[in-house]
Design a protein around this motif. Structure first.
Motif, mmCIF file in Angstrom:
data_model
loop_
_atom_site.group_PDB
_atom_site.id
_atom_site.type_symbol
_atom_site.label_atom_id
_atom_site.label_comp_id
_atom_site.label_asym_id
_atom_site.label_seq_id
_atom_site.Cartn_x
_atom_site.Cartn_y
_atom_site.Cartn_z
ATOM 1 N N PRO A 12 -3.045 6.867 -6.431
ATOM 2 C CA PRO A 12 -3.271 7.778 -5.469
ATOM 3 C C PRO A 12 -4.332 8.671 -5.438
ATOM 4 N N GLU A 13 -4.932 9.115 -4.601
ATOM 5 C CA GLU A 13 -6.019 10.051 -4.728
ATOM 6 C C GLU A 13 -5.826 10.846 -5.642
ATOM 7 N N GLY A 14 -7.119 10.989 -6.703
ATOM 8 C CA GLY A 14 -7.119 12.009 -7.499
ATOM 9 C C GLY A 14 -6.138 12.003 -8.816
ATOM 10 N N SER A 15 -5.282 10.732 -8.902
ATOM 11 C CA SER A 15 -4.317 10.582 -10.025
ATOM 12 C C SER A 15 -4.880 9.478 -10.679
ATOM 13 N N ARG A 16 -4.438 9.615 -12.055
ATOM 14 C CA ARG A 16 -4.712 8.523 -13.178
ATOM 15 C C ARG A 16 -3.496 8.078 -13.791
ATOM 16 N N ASP A 17 -2.436 8.422 -13.153
ATOM 17 C CA ASP A 17 -0.986 7.989 -13.640
ATOM 18 C C ASP A 17 -0.580 6.666 -13.252
ATOM 19 N N LEU A 18 -1.047 5.622 -13.849
ATOM 20 C CA LEU A 18 -0.555 4.312 -13.736
ATOM 21 C C LEU A 18 0.803 3.969 -13.726
ATOM 22 N N ASP A 19 1.629 4.649 -14.878
ATOM 23 C CA ASP A 19 2.900 4.358 -14.963
ATOM 24 C C ASP A 19 3.800 4.939 -13.644
ATOM 25 N N GLY A 20 3.263 6.299 -13.387
ATOM 26 C CA GLY A 20 3.846 6.833 -12.349
ATOM 27 C C GLY A 20 3.646 6.003 -10.803
ATOM 28 N N ALA A 21 2.607 5.364 -10.819
ATOM 29 C CA ALA A 21 2.229 4.681 -9.578
ATOM 30 C C ALA A 21 3.099 3.393 -9.514
ATOM 31 N N ARG A 22 3.317 2.704 -10.702
ATOM 32 C CA ARG A 22 4.166 1.493 -10.614
ATOM 33 C C ARG A 22 5.528 1.824 -10.636
ATOM 34 N N ALA A 23 6.034 3.118 -11.194
ATOM 35 C CA ALA A 23 7.379 3.665 -10.731
ATOM 36 C C ALA A 23 7.747 3.747 -9.225
ATOM 37 N N HIS A 24 6.826 4.250 -8.709
ATOM 38 C CA HIS A 24 6.999 4.712 -7.295
ATOM 39 C C HIS A 24 6.944 3.102 -6.645
ATOM 40 N N ILE A 25 6.281 2.500 -6.758
ATOM 41 C CA ILE A 25 6.094 1.184 -5.817
ATOM 42 C C ILE A 25 7.788 0.635 -6.330
ATOM 43 N N GLY A 26 8.313 0.406 -7.458
ATOM 44 C CA GLY A 26 9.605 -0.009 -7.603
ATOM 45 C C GLY A 26 10.550 0.865 -6.794
ATOM 46 N N GLU A 27 10.710 2.045 -6.683
ATOM 47 C CA GLU A 27 11.507 2.945 -5.847
ATOM 48 C C GLU A 27 11.109 2.607 -4.541
ATOM 49 N N ALA A 28 9.957 2.303 -4.060
ATOM 50 C CA ALA A 28 9.592 2.328 -2.476
ATOM 51 C C ALA A 28 10.143 0.770 -2.214
ATOM 52 N N ILE A 29 10.117 -0.316 -3.346
ATOM 53 C CA ILE A 29 10.484 -1.390 -2.854
ATOM 54 C C ILE A 29 12.106 -1.452 -2.561
ATOM 55 N N GLY A 30 12.573 -0.754 -3.360
ATOM 56 C CA GLY A 30 14.187 -0.616 -3.542
ATOM 57 C C GLY A 30 14.705 0.071 -1.917
ATOM 58 N N PHE B 120 0.891 -1.155 -0.042
ATOM 59 C CA PHE B 120 -0.015 -0.139 0.031
ATOM 60 C C PHE B 120 0.915 1.455 -0.047
ATOM 61 N N PHE B 121 1.791 1.444 -1.171
ATOM 62 C CA PHE B 121 2.755 2.379 -1.214
ATOM 63 C C PHE B 121 2.203 3.795 -1.390
ATOM 64 N N ASN B 122 0.789 3.608 -1.809
ATOM 65 C CA ASN B 122 0.148 4.924 -2.050
ATOM 66 C C ASN B 122 -0.328 5.666 -0.775
#
Length: 270
Positions: A101-119, A68-70
């Motif tokens: 994230p609330e109010g977002s439609r940016d799937l690519d950005g959300a997935r990129a954030h997950i990769g960074e968070a896991i790192g 739940f990285f959002n």
């Protein structure tokens, strides 16, 4: 080899079975492995749960869940989840990424954030001896629960990190629809990324609230044995967790559910 050697009862399948009864029921049925959930272990007591399971001779196969990285505070919350898994002796922490994230439609950005968070979590996971397992969920959960919607996406997110630290979850309920899943399971094995294998059936029609639409093995549409054979073909010899969310299943006595789960597992998974 016993037919139950690899079988693991995920606690979600018998959600309202108190932990002491769950442990005693598993021991009585000859089940030696269980998957646990953070909410239930916290309610009973983390250290009490660890002691109870250990004293009963049970092996914890996974802890659900991190991710739940959002959400605000995701970093500290996931570090706590890693520590809890280590206390329970769970080798794997299942990660459900979270939706947009609330109010977002940016799937690519959300997935990129997950990769960074896991790192950011990898050093702590390695130090704790806990493997992070990215779980892709069915695409219908993409907006609110999990933007990782295929095994291929999960593997791409895991790829930059050591396989000892980051793997993936193969969950039949979420992946059975995907015609690319067999090639992706082979890839997951080749890259040593299978950290958790979970089985549940897809029932039709789905109940209101599709999150609770999982069925016990043999009650739905999924080629469960084909999944098991595909996962086995990669060389994976780890536990096979049965994880079912369904209100009607939860309303039944825990031991009755366990017995039917074992029967379905033997007849439709093995």
């Amino acid at each position: 080899m016993s037919s139950l050697d690899r079988f693991s009862l995920n606690q979600a399948t018998t959600k309202y079975w108190p932990i002491p009864d769950l442990v005693a029921g598993c021991v009585d049925a000859g089940v030696t492995r269980i998957g646990l959930w953070r909410e239930e272990t916290a309610a009973y007591g983390l250290d009490k749960t660890a002691d109870l399971v250990r004293d009963a001779g049970l092996t914890v196969t996974s802890l659900c869940r991190g991710g739940f990285f959002n959400q605000p505070g995701w970093y500290d919350e996931n570090r706590r989840a890693i520590d809890e898994a280590a206390t329970l002796g769970a080798p794997t922490l299942v990660l459900v990424s979270g939706g947009l994230p609330e109010g977002s439609r940016d799937l690519d950005g959300a997935r990129a954030h997950i990769g960074e968070a896991i790192g950011q979590l990898v050093p702590h996971a390695l130090a704790a001896g806990v493997r992070l397992a990215i779980e892709p969920l069915h695409p219908m959960f993409c907006s609110d629960r999990c933007v990782v919607a295929s095994l291929g996406q999960a593997l791409d997110l895991a790829a930059p990190h050591p396989s000892a630290a980051v793997g993936v979850v193969v969950d039949t309920y979420h992946l059975w629809w995907d015609d690319q899943v067999w090639a992706q399971i082979e890839r997951a094995g080749r890259e040593d990324r299978i950290a958790c294998f979970q089985v549940a059936d897809w029932i039709t029609p789905l109940p209101e609230g599709v999150l609770l639409g999982r069925g016990l093995p043999g009650t739905g549409s999924v080629e469960l044995r084909r999944f098991r054979e595909a996962v086995d073909a990669t060389g994976f010899t780890g536990p096979i967790e049965v994880e079912v969310f369904h209100a009607d299943v939860w309303a039944r006595p825990g031991r009755d559910v366990l017995d039917e789960t074992i029967q379905g597992y033997v007849e439709h998974v093995l």
